[in-house]
Design an enzyme around this catalytic site. Structure first.
Site, PDB file in Angstrom:
ATOM      1  N   LYS A 184      75.931  -4.975  51.203  1.00  0.00           N
ATOM      2  CA  LYS A 184      75.699  -6.533  50.605  1.00  0.00           C
ATOM      3  C   LYS A 184      76.077  -6.185  49.375  1.00  0.00           C
ATOM      4  CE  LYS A 184      72.593 -10.403  50.533  1.00  0.00           C
ATOM      5  NZ  LYS A 184      73.719 -11.419  50.642  1.00  0.00           N
TER       6      LYS A 184
HETATM    7  N1  PMP Z   1      77.051 -12.675  55.686  1.00  0.00           N
HETATM    8  C1  PMP Z   1      77.124 -12.779  54.330  1.00  0.00           C
HETATM    9  C2  PMP Z   1      78.265 -12.728  53.883  1.00  0.00           C
HETATM   10  C3  PMP Z   1      75.816 -13.262  53.505  1.00  0.00           C
HETATM   11  O1  PMP Z   1      75.991 -13.124  52.176  1.00  0.00           O
HETATM   12  C4  PMP Z   1      74.484 -13.122  54.283  1.00  0.00           C
HETATM   13  C5  PMP Z   1      73.350 -13.516  53.419  1.00  0.00           C
HETATM   14  N2  PMP Z   1      72.864 -12.140  53.266  1.00  0.00           N
HETATM   15  C6  PMP Z   1      74.778 -13.273  55.704  1.00  0.00           C
HETATM   16  C7  PMP Z   1      75.699 -12.902  56.385  1.00  0.00           C
HETATM   17  C8  PMP Z   1      73.547 -13.343  56.487  1.00  0.00           C
HETATM   18  O2  PMP Z   1      72.476 -12.203  56.176  1.00  0.00           O
HETATM   19  P1  PMP Z   1      71.051 -12.386  56.310  1.00  0.00           P
HETATM   20  O3  PMP Z   1      70.639 -12.962  57.636  1.00  0.00           O
HETATM   21  O4  PMP Z   1      70.504 -11.028  56.239  1.00  0.00           O
HETATM   22  O5  PMP Z   1      70.556 -12.889  55.039  1.00  0.00           O
END
Ligand code: PMP
Length: 289
Positions: free
Chosen positions: A158
């Site tokens: 991330k």
């Molecule tokens: N894909 C992207 C590109 C994101 O930014 C997020 C948000 N963090 C997600 C998927 C979903 O991840 P999560 O459920 O862990 O928030």
């Protein structure tokens, strides 16, 4: 608390101390600002408790590993800092944003081994990410940008650098009156939205793209578990864009997005059906339990 994000009341945790919100600054020659040497998390607290907090701290440190930033803290240290930051905010339902970056130091070229690693945690109030789309079904554009291959970029981190094309896709979508954009991957398969994973329903089964070149979201994994507990078949596979014609329902998952129904992607339409409503409610109950 509202207005520009650099002009609010409160405090921000910066490497062990709480700094007044308006003074939580970095220098313009911060490495991360020039070269995207930065990773972050997006978390939500419900009733004073951060949902899946440890998983987020673990992912933040893994993101550091992926982009060659030394781990600044342990999971336990991050957990304690987040808890303190949430308590100081005085909020019980809140969004929590930890960020780790290469600061300013001896290096201003591409290499940054001599620059200090910095960490901050900000907490603020953040309502529904897609506004009233939560009820009616969000309208999504189809992005011209593709999720890159694992050989191109550390696609499971991330990391800020991965969001450049997300921001551009979302700007283009909003200019067309859409709330977000669906991105295909480098092979042309359906991948994810700009900050959320995607699910489809057909004939009582749930289909979702296999996360082999994008973030396997914590919400995505939670929702898959919830579906399996309900004895609903979940198929993780490569999905061709043309298959969207035959899908009946669609929703997005993400920490910010939670479970958001989707009504339209490009020219494909979906109903906000019973399973979508049910899974959104079940998720809502779980995060508050
Ligand atoms: N894909 C992207 C590109 C994101 O930014 C997020 C948000 N963090 C997600 C998927 C979903 O991840 P999560 O459920 O862990 O928030």
């Amino acid at each position: 608390m509202a207005g520009a994000y650099d002009n609010r009341d409160g405090v921000i945790w910066m490497d062990g101390t709480f700094v007044p919100w308006r003074e939580a600054k970095v220098h313009v020659l911060t490495h991360a600002l020039h070269y995207a040497s930065s990773v972050f998390e997006g978390e939500r607290a419900y009733n004073g408790k951060i949902f899946k907090s440890r998983e987020h701290s673990e992912r933040l440190l893994k993101s550091c590993d992926y982009i060659d930033i030394p781990r600044p803290y342990t999971v336990d240290e991050l957990e304690a800092a987040k808890k303190e930051a949430l308590a100081k905010s005085g909020l019980s339902d809140a969004y929590v944003r930890p960020v780790v970056w290469r600061g300013s130091g001896e290096d201003m070229g591409v290499a940054s081994a001599r620059n200090p690693v910095k960490t901050a945690i900000a907490v603020w109030e953040w309502g529904a990410y897609y506004g009233d789309a939560k009820m009616q079904g969000a309208k999504l554009d189809i992005s011209a940008w593709k999720r890159p291959s694992p050989e191109t970029i550390p696609c499971f981190a991330k990391a800020s650098g991965l969001y450049m094309i997300c921001t551009m896709s979302k700007h283009a979508a909003e200019a067309k009156g859409c709330s977000d954009a669906l991105m295909m991957d480098y092979r042309g398969y359906v991948a994810e939205a700009t900050g959320a994973n995607v699910f489809f329903v057909k004939d009582g089964a749930v289909h979702t793209p296999k996360p082999d070149c994008f973030l396997n979201g914590i919400t995505r994994q939670t929702v898959i578990d919830l579906l399996k507990e309900k004895n609903i078949e979940v198929i993780e596979r490569h999905i061709e864009p043309s298959e969207m014609e035959g899908f009946e329902q669609c929703w997005l998952t993400g920490t910010a997005a939670e479970v958001t129904p989707v009504g339209k992607i490009g020219d494909f339409t979906f109903e906000v059906g019973a399973l979508t409503r049910d899974i959104a409610e079940t998720y809502e109950k779980l995060v508050r339990s």
